[in-house]
Design a protein around this motif. Structure first.
Motif, PDB file in Angstrom:
ATOM      1  N   VAL A 251       0.839  -1.200   0.000  1.00 39.15           N
ATOM      2  CA  VAL A 251       0.000   0.000   0.000  1.00 39.15           C
ATOM      3  C   VAL A 251       0.876   1.253   0.000  1.00 39.15           C
ATOM      4  CG1 VAL A 251      -1.630   1.357   1.390  1.00 39.15           C
ATOM      5  CG2 VAL A 251      -2.024  -1.090   1.043  1.00 39.15           C
ATOM      6  N   ILE A 252       1.932   1.245   0.787  1.00 38.53           N
ATOM      7  CA  ILE A 252       2.841   2.396   0.823  1.00 38.53           C
ATOM      8  C   ILE A 252       3.496   2.602  -0.541  1.00 38.53           C
ATOM      9  CG2 ILE A 252       4.953   3.319   1.832  1.00 38.53           C
ATOM     10  CD1 ILE A 252       2.510   3.432   3.664  1.00 38.53           C
ATOM     11  N   VAL A 253       3.999   1.527  -1.148  1.00 39.83           N
ATOM     12  CA  VAL A 253       4.639   1.653  -2.463  1.00 39.83           C
ATOM     13  C   VAL A 253       3.642   2.170  -3.491  1.00 39.83           C
ATOM     14  CG1 VAL A 253       5.823   0.428  -4.327  1.00 39.83           C
ATOM     15  CG2 VAL A 253       6.348  -0.134  -1.950  1.00 39.83           C
ATOM     16  N   ALA A 254       2.414   1.639  -3.465  1.00 35.59           N
ATOM     17  CA  ALA A 254       1.395   2.069  -4.427  1.00 35.59           C
ATOM     18  C   ALA A 254       1.077   3.550  -4.274  1.00 35.59           C
ATOM     19  CB  ALA A 254       0.124   1.240  -4.248  1.00 35.59           C
ATOM     20  N   SER A 255       0.986   4.035  -3.043  1.00 35.14           N
ATOM     21  CA  SER A 255       0.668   5.454  -2.836  1.00 35.14           C
ATOM     22  C   SER A 255       1.812   6.343  -3.281  1.00 35.14           C
ATOM     23  CB  SER A 255       0.330   5.714  -1.366  1.00 35.14           C
ATOM     24  OG  SER A 255       1.468   5.525  -0.535  1.00 35.14           O
ATOM     25  N   ARG A 256       3.053   5.871  -3.118  1.00 39.14           N
ATOM     26  CA  ARG A 256       4.218   6.662  -3.538  1.00 39.14           C
ATOM     27  C   ARG A 256       4.461   6.570  -5.043  1.00 39.14           C
ATOM     28  NH1 ARG A 256       2.917   7.351   1.323  1.00 39.14           N
ATOM     29  NH2 ARG A 256       4.486   7.478   2.971  1.00 39.14           N
ATOM     30  N   ALA A 257       3.803   5.645  -5.703  1.00 39.83           N
ATOM     31  CA  ALA A 257       3.984   5.493  -7.148  1.00 39.83           C
ATOM     32  C   ALA A 257       3.136   6.479  -7.937  1.00 39.83           C
ATOM     33  CB  ALA A 257       3.647   4.060  -7.573  1.00 39.83           C
ATOM     34  N   ARG A 258       2.260   7.218  -7.268  1.00 43.98           N
ATOM     35  CA  ARG A 258       1.444   8.228  -7.945  1.00 43.98           C
ATOM     36  C   ARG A 258       2.317   9.422  -8.347  1.00 43.98           C
ATOM     37  NH1 ARG A 258      -2.724   6.515 -10.029  1.00 43.98           N
ATOM     38  NH2 ARG A 258      -3.696   8.590  -9.963  1.00 43.98           N
ATOM     39  N   PRO A 259       1.851  10.242  -9.283  1.00 48.42           N
ATOM     40  CA  PRO A 259       2.586  11.468  -9.606  1.00 48.42           C
ATOM     41  C   PRO A 259       2.832  12.294  -8.335  1.00 48.42           C
ATOM     42  CG  PRO A 259       0.854  11.090 -11.219  1.00 48.42           C
ATOM     43  CD  PRO A 259       0.666  10.061 -10.141  1.00 48.42           C
ATOM     44  N   ASP A 260       4.067  12.670  -8.130  1.00 53.16           N
ATOM     45  CA  ASP A 260       4.492  13.417  -6.943  1.00 53.16           C
ATOM     46  C   ASP A 260       4.291  12.620  -5.659  1.00 53.16           C
ATOM     47  OD1 ASP A 260       5.105  15.668  -8.523  1.00 53.16           O
ATOM     48  OD2 ASP A 260       3.021  16.350  -8.429  1.00 53.16           O
ATOM     49  N   GLY A 261       4.099  11.312  -5.792  1.00 53.70           N
ATOM     50  CA  GLY A 261       3.856  10.497  -4.607  1.00 53.70           C
ATOM     51  C   GLY A 261       5.052  10.408  -3.685  1.00 53.70           C
TER      52      GLY A 261
ATOM     53  N   MET B 273       5.337  12.732  -0.794  1.00 55.76           N
ATOM     54  CA  MET B 273       4.553  12.512   0.419  1.00 55.76           C
ATOM     55  C   MET B 273       5.414  11.974   1.551  1.00 55.76           C
ATOM     56  SD  MET B 273       0.774  11.184  -0.681  1.00 55.76           S
ATOM     57  CE  MET B 273       1.297   9.634  -1.391  1.00 55.76           C
ATOM     58  N   ARG B 274       6.597  11.443   1.232  1.00 51.97           N
ATOM     59  CA  ARG B 274       7.484  10.971   2.291  1.00 51.97           C
ATOM     60  C   ARG B 274       7.925  12.111   3.195  1.00 51.97           C
ATOM     61  NH1 ARG B 274      12.083   6.910   0.352  1.00 51.97           N
ATOM     62  NH2 ARG B 274      12.225   6.844   2.629  1.00 51.97           N
ATOM     63  N   THR B 275       7.961  13.309   2.674  1.00 57.02           N
ATOM     64  CA  THR B 275       8.367  14.462   3.485  1.00 57.02           C
ATOM     65  C   THR B 275       7.210  15.402   3.799  1.00 57.02           C
ATOM     66  OG1 THR B 275       9.057  15.571   1.433  1.00 57.02           O
ATOM     67  CG2 THR B 275      10.756  14.438   2.705  1.00 57.02           C
ATOM     68  N   THR B 276       6.275  15.542   2.872  1.00 53.40           N
ATOM     69  CA  THR B 276       5.203  16.521   3.074  1.00 53.40           C
ATOM     70  C   THR B 276       3.900  15.909   3.576  1.00 53.40           C
ATOM     71  OG1 THR B 276       4.418  16.325   0.773  1.00 53.40           O
ATOM     72  CG2 THR B 276       6.160  17.940   1.228  1.00 53.40           C
ATOM     73  N   GLY B 277       3.773  14.587   3.500  1.00 51.00           N
ATOM     74  CA  GLY B 277       2.519  13.950   3.867  1.00 51.00           C
ATOM     75  C   GLY B 277       1.489  14.076   2.752  1.00 51.00           C
ATOM     76  N   LEU B 278       0.255  13.729   3.055  1.00 45.73           N
ATOM     77  CA  LEU B 278      -0.790  13.722   2.035  1.00 45.73           C
ATOM     78  C   LEU B 278      -1.111  15.120   1.503  1.00 45.73           C
ATOM     79  CD1 LEU B 278      -3.310  11.137   3.539  1.00 45.73           C
ATOM     80  CD2 LEU B 278      -2.054  10.911   1.396  1.00 45.73           C
TER      81      LEU B 278
ATOM     82  N   GLY C 289     -14.078  14.147  -7.060  1.00 48.43           N
ATOM     83  CA  GLY C 289     -12.804  14.793  -6.781  1.00 48.43           C
ATOM     84  C   GLY C 289     -11.805  13.960  -6.019  1.00 48.43           C
ATOM     85  N   PHE C 290     -12.071  12.669  -5.883  1.00 51.39           N
ATOM     86  CA  PHE C 290     -11.106  11.785  -5.231  1.00 51.39           C
ATOM     87  C   PHE C 290     -10.063  11.303  -6.240  1.00 51.39           C
ATOM     88  CE2 PHE C 290     -14.773  11.561  -2.417  1.00 51.39           C
ATOM     89  CZ  PHE C 290     -14.182  11.650  -1.164  1.00 51.39           C
ATOM     90  N   GLU C 291      -8.976  10.704  -5.733  1.00 50.69           N
ATOM     91  CA  GLU C 291      -7.871  10.241  -6.571  1.00 50.69           C
ATOM     92  C   GLU C 291      -7.686   8.732  -6.386  1.00 50.69           C
ATOM     93  OE1 GLU C 291      -3.056  11.038  -7.158  1.00 50.69           O
ATOM     94  OE2 GLU C 291      -4.248  12.342  -5.856  1.00 50.69           O
ATOM     95  N   PRO C 292      -8.406   7.897  -7.147  1.00 42.68           N
ATOM     96  CA  PRO C 292      -8.204   6.454  -7.052  1.00 42.68           C
ATOM     97  C   PRO C 292      -6.754   6.093  -7.398  1.00 42.68           C
ATOM     98  CG  PRO C 292     -10.242   6.954  -8.224  1.00 42.68           C
ATOM     99  CD  PRO C 292      -9.492   8.244  -8.092  1.00 42.68           C
ATOM    100  N   PHE C 293      -6.165   5.202  -6.588  1.00 42.98           N
ATOM    101  CA  PHE C 293      -4.766   4.844  -6.846  1.00 42.98           C
ATOM    102  C   PHE C 293      -4.478   3.351  -6.782  1.00 42.98           C
ATOM    103  CE2 PHE C 293      -4.734   4.567  -2.291  1.00 42.98           C
ATOM    104  CZ  PHE C 293      -3.631   3.808  -1.922  1.00 42.98           C
TER     105      PHE C 293
END
Length: 500
Positions: free
Chosen positions: A166-176, A179-184, A242-246
């Motif tokens: 789940v973490i890898v998938a969320s970070r694989a998004r554009p600019d994902g 999020m490691r530094t800025t959060g969601l 307006g959600f972002e399915p990932f």
């Protein structure tokens, strides 16, 4: 009385190793402990599947004082044999069918001993155990139809494997990766899984900071598989709002019934929608070792990531979970750190990057790969595939037995190795019948004859038998059914009328 085990005087002040004759005493004690454990495995059928821990044994642990002085290894093993060994969860026993727990093997036990003797930390550094884990990951990827260049690592279990995915998938998004530094930063990411998905996926959304509400639970069809038209509508509705399915998660072997989601259709939707396709195959993915079930699981090879457990159907001792990620770059981008005390070098002990600590949250990691290597090397994938077939054949035998019994009712289709059934009753409400079956399962567990468990199908409590142990044969499930029927007969006067 002659001292026959290590005591305080056997340890020199500068080391915890024995000295002098202490090494021979250690060898003798070690051989005795190993012999007793092998004898215990060889005679499992002669003992109860499970028995409750006596109050006096619990009190022994609760009142035990912290040891300050050295003691004897023999005394320790005697306490283990008396107070722990008889009261384990029981999953080694062929009568254990309650949860999807592997039974372990003697080979795995010996490999664990070797790994403990080596005491390797596989977080990183350049050493042979790291190469063993890389080999095992390569084998796992090719076993599942994924490219051998895929990334991965061994973890505690599918709960951690799903969390990493789940973490890898969320970070694989554009600019994902940001999020490691800025959060969601207000991004409304959403993922999708069937209502029957394991609870650890929801927990992964929780721990990953996405929130459990971000995981949309898709209804299932009559075969307990994710409903594809509904999935499409849910994704479209979220985009419009307006959600972002990932992410979309397909399950290979649901925890309740063993159903397999339509993985090929999910893969197609994920590709069309630009979503990460993850498969939770905690136990069911290993059915790909079976020629019979491999076609139903072929779409795992299309997944962006996969979670499964070697400690379930592959019978590797706990713990041995596995996560595979198709794209090694994206995997490392989600976890890698650059820290001064973890510098990577071109040679020496600090060479060998990338390290496994770059692929998950753990820096300290045990040598889990050794017992996986031992299991695959000694038994081979062909024999393990036949073992999967055997488990599923026993499950089908159990389902047929249930359907023959007037007092029992099959509650779900049998896809792989899980059989859900209950005792029939007439003239009582659903709550009374649920309570009757729940109490009956506890009766059977406490009898020591078998360990089934319970779950809910369509809101109704049912008896659940998961055939995962390589030792379980038809006679074992017959004993379990007999115990259920006999227990039901004894409980006829307890408020529920059961056909006799």
């Amino acid at each position: 009385m002659e001292q026959t085990c290590m005591a305080e005087h056997d340890f020199p002040s500068e080391s915890l190793d024995p000295s002098g004759e202490g090494w021979e005493q250690l060898r003798a004690e070690g051989h005795r402990m190993l012999d007793e454990m092998i004898d215990n495995l060889a005679t499992l059928r002669e003992r109860p599947v499970w028995q409750p821990v006596p109050a006096e044994v619990r009190e022994t642990f609760r009142r035990a004082a912290m040891p300050e002085e050295s003691g004897g290894l023999r005394d320790f093993f005697s306490a283990f044999s008396r107070d722990v060994l008889p009261y384990s969860v029981g999953n080694r026993h062929p009568g254990f069918m309650g949860w999807v727990h592997g039974g372990g093997t003697p080979v795995g036990m010996l490999a664990e001993m070797l790994a403990a003797g080596l005491n390797a930390n596989l977080g990183g550094r350049d050493h042979a155990p790291v190469e063993v884990e890389r080999m095992v990951i390569r084998w796992a990827a090719t076993m599942m139809g994924m490219p051998e260049t895929a990334s991965g690592l061994l973890v505690t279990g599918s709960s951690m494997a799903n969390f990493i995915a789940v973490i890898v998938a969320s970070r694989a998004r554009p600019d994902g990766v940001a999020m490691r530094t800025t959060g969601l930063q207000g991004r409304k990411l959403t993922g999708y899984a069937a209502q029957t998905v394991h609870g650890c996926v929801s927990r992964a959304f929780d721990l990953g900071g996405l929130g459990t509400d971000a995981l949309r639970l898709v209804p299932v069809d009559a075969a307990f598989r994710m409903d594809m038209p509904v999935l499409r509508r849910m994704i479209a509705a979220d985009r419009a709002a307006g959600f972002e399915p990932f992410l979309v998660v397909g399950t290979a072997g649901t925890v309740d019934t063993g159903a397999i989601d339509p993985l090929d259709e999910i893969a197609a939707i994920a590709e069309a929608e630009g979503l990460w396709f993850h498969v939770d195959g905690a136990f069911g993915a290993l059915a790909t070792l079976s020629e019979r079930f491999r076609p139903a699981l072929a779409a795992i090879g299309k997944a962006d990531s996969l979670a499964f457990d070697f400690h379930k159907w592959a019978q590797v001792p706990y713990d041995a979970g596995c996560v595979i990620v198709r794209d090694p770059v994206r995997h490392a981008a989600a976890f890698a750190q650059t820290l001064s005390y973890l510098s990577r070098e071109d040679r020496g002990t600090a060479a060998g990057a990338p390290w496994f600590c770059d692929l998950g949250p753990d820096l300290s990691r045990g040598f889990r790969a050794l017992k996986v290597w031992a299991t695959l090397s000694v038994y081979g994938t062909r024999r393990l595939g036949l073992m999967v077939d055997q488990c599923c054949d026993v499950a089908r035998y159990l389902a047929a037995r249930v359907e023959r019994e007037a007092g029992l009712e099959l509650m779900a289709p049998v896809t792989l190795n899980i059989v859900c059934f209950r005792v029939r009753a007439t003239g009582e409400d659903d709550v009374a019948l649920d309570n009757f079956n729940a109490e009956l399962v506890k009766d059977v567990q406490e009898s020591g004859i078998a360990v089934p468990s319970t779950t809910r199908i369509g809101g109704r409590l049912v008896i659940r038998a998961a055939i995962v142990n390589h030792r379980t044969v038809r006679a074992d499930v017959d004993r379990m059914v007999d115990a259920v029927l006999e227990g039901a007969a004894r409980r006829r006067d307890c408020g529920v009328r059961v056909p006799g």
